[in-house]
Design a protein around this motif. Structure first.
Motif: not given
Lengths: 344, 291
Positions: A81, A89, B184-185, B187-191, B199, B203
């Protein structure tokens, strides 16, 4: 190795067409750049390929499989991204291995992949740090590491270098290109920076207003721009495009059926009495070091010539401009498209 | 500017805040501690130093122990539930759903309402026979209960009402924290193929820890600071079953005018709150990631 085929892909929001029937193919193991000005739909296109958004029409195939309706995780892709999307964290190592843990890759394999990625990216000493303790370039590497360890055949990148300074951007360009070759990933890379597109890509997909303007290799895009937009988007300074009158000369007033495009580096400054030279008046001089940009006016058009070294020309002087037949690009002013290659 | 002048300027700038803080915070705190070691002044009997007599009296006072135990159960009953509920509601109204603004507003309403109004609403709910709860129970043929009049149920009633009031308030903090989290976090995890629960666990929840600590500290202070609802609903009764520490301090100070004993209780309350807050910070600080 996976190829990516996008067919008639569309994403509409009400009457807004962010993406309007886009089709192209990216060969397995090649580096494709989606290029265009902001708002052209390139990021939307990438997000559709990633599965983060769903299209209103068309299809996406990866390695022959239709993935249009599949969730992101089932598409065999990794993504980097623009903002890196690192988990603040978690340590560098945890960030890189996050996806592997989620996918229940066993610990030994995780360690192996992490070590390899750390070595490739030079992250060895930073594995215990938190993202906030890293510089922008290092964070970028961690994001790359996360994409590498996934060992996905297709890697998507959304303007990954736009938050870095110029020097770092240059280094990372080479590094990403090198990584992509070494790991033989299929890469789809979004940027608005034509330099990134020209230096990294095997294939450039130039987008404008949700449509493909031109889909070609960088050299073909440069040598044979398909439209006035493509001609003016690539090259620094961009191609000169001036209106032509009915006799095919540079027009005195704007508006005309045809347009002539010449790249600044193809124009030479000649004495004004040279036969066949276009007579123009110098408007401004820009000295860049290795060469000088001479901007001159002819009728309604403005032509910039790139002259080697420091040009001994004063603003206001009358000069002649000349170029070869091969350097001419003729466009249709109404459609904006290239008419034909100039006769040899 | 000379050094002396600079000093004067400095003190003048500091002055207003210093005076206010000293007059309304530091001085009363010291005075409270002082009073707790002295007897209450009565007519013809001035205040004298009595050492730890007040504290001894407190330890011998069954009402104090009752209030302390009540307060403990009140805290245990309200804090985890209201924080858990707040988190759940925040996660829910953070989703893209129709009318979520109204939903958020609805959850926040209990916080906006004046405390006495809240007490009145719940007084109606709890009224025997024709109160809301008894009417619903009546539909199933259950007999009327004097919710606020039974020592066995009164503390539970206060706990339920407090959860109703606090959860929406805490939700706002969680909602703010959730909204400042970059999308974005997720989304990054979904990928990576990360499920919603994973999640959340790996996170979202860790990133919400600073908010949780803040809310927790506030909830603990709130639990020991509760006085208005109790005064409006039960006044600590029946038989001290709903007596909380601050209610007791209020009674001792302003109904019996035993200033020394009230000061003693206040010192103990402050000690409890300080200790709990300290433990929270020491224990949780290490596990919290601050952005």
């Amino acid at each position: 190795m996976s190829d990516v085929v996008v067919e008639k892909l569309a994403r509409h929001w009400g009457t807004t067409k962010a993406l309007d029937g886009v089709s192209f193919k990216v060969e397995a193991g090649s580096f494709a750049v989606l290029l265009g000005p902001s708002g052209c739909g390139k990021s939307t296109l990438l997000r559709l390929i990633a599965g983060l958004e769903s299209p209103t029409g068309g299809s996406i195939r990866i390695a022959g499989q239709d993935v249009t309706g599949l969730p992101p995780a089932k598409r065999g892709i990794a993504m980097v991204f623009q903002s890196y999307a690192l988990f603040p964290h978690l340590s560098v190592a945890q960030n890189i291995c996050f996806g592997l843990e989620v996918r229940h890759v066993d610990a030994a394999e995780r360690k192996r992949r992490l070590e390899r990625a750390a070595e490739l990216l030079g992250l060895g000493k930073l594995l215990d740090r938190k993202p906030s303790q890293l510089s922008g370039g290092q964070q970028q590497r961690v994001a790359l590491g996360r994409a590498i360890v996934a060992q996905a055949p297709v890697c998507l990148m959304d303007e990954p270098l736009s938050n870095l300074d110029a020097q770092l951007r240059h280094e990372m360009r080479l590094e990403i290109r090198e990584l992509q070759r070494r790991l033989s990933m299929t890469m789809i890379y979004v940027t608005h920076d034509q330099v990134e597109a020209m230096t990294m890509a095997d294939q450039v997909v130039l987008l404008r207003d949700g449509k493909i303007e031109q889909d070609a290799a960088p050299d073909a895009l440069y040598a044979h721009p398909a439209t006035i937009f493509a001609a003016r988007f690539i090259g620094t300074p961009p191609m000169n495009v001036v209106d032509l009158d009915d006799e095919g000369r540079i027009a005195d007033a704007p508006g005309g059926a045809g347009a002539l495009g010449v790249r600044p580096e193809d124009i030479v400054v000649v004495p004004i009495e040279t036969p066949g030279a276009v007579q123009a008046r110098v408007e401004s001089i820009e000295y860049l070091g290795a060469d000088t940009l001479v901007a001159a006016r002819k009728g309604a058009g403005r032509l910039v010539a790139r002259v080697p070294g420091k040009a001994k020309i004063e603003a206001g002087a009358a000069i002649g401009l000349a170029w070869t037949q091969e350097a001419q690009h003729i466009f249709d002013n109404r459609t904006g498209r290239r008419v034909a290659d100039p006769p040899a | 500017m000379s050094k002396a002048r600079a000093t004067i300027y400095g003190w003048l700038l500091l002055g207003p805040a210093f005076v206010l803080l000293a007059a309304f915070t530091h001085w009363p705190a010291i005075a409270t501690l002082y009073h707790s070691f002295h007897s209450t002044a009565r007519r013809n009997r001035p205040s004298v130093y009595v050492g730890l007599d007040n504290y001894q009296g407190m330890i011998d006072d069954p009402v104090f122990w009752q209030a302390l135990i009540n307060n403990f159960w009140y805290a245990v009953g309200t804090i985890p539930v209201s924080i858990g509920l707040a988190l759940l509601m925040a996660l829910w109204v953070n989703e893209k759903l129709a009318g979520r603004t109204w939903l958020r507003l609805a959850y926040f309403t209990p916080t906006v309402l004046p405390m006495i109004a809240v007490a009145n609403i719940w007084l109606f709910f709890y009224t025997p026979d024709y109160g809301l709860f008894d009417q619903i129970r009546g539909l199933f043929g259950l007999r009327a209960t004097n919710w606020l009049g039974e020592p066995g149920t009164v503390l539970g009633c206060l706990i339920v009402m407090t959860i109703w009031k606090e959860a929406g308030f805490f939700m706002i903090f969680y909602l703010a924290a959730l909204q400042s989290m970059p999308p974005n976090l997720a989304e990054a995890a979904a990928i990576e193929g990360c499920g919603r629960w994973t999640f959340f666990r790996r996170v979202t929840f860790p990133l919400l820890m600073p908010t949780t600590l803040f809310v927790l500290v506030n909830a603990v202070i709130g639990a020991f600071r509760m006085v208005d609802h109790v005064v409006a609903l039960t006044a600590g009764g029946p038989n001290n079953a709903s007596m909380l520490l601050l209610v007791m301090i209020y009674d001792v100070a302003f109904r019996y005018w035993d200033v020394a004993y009230a000061a003693t209780l206040t010192v103990v309350l402050l000690a409890i709150l300080g200790t709990v807050a300290l433990i929270q910070f020491v224990v949780l600080e290490k596990r919290i990631h601050y952005r």
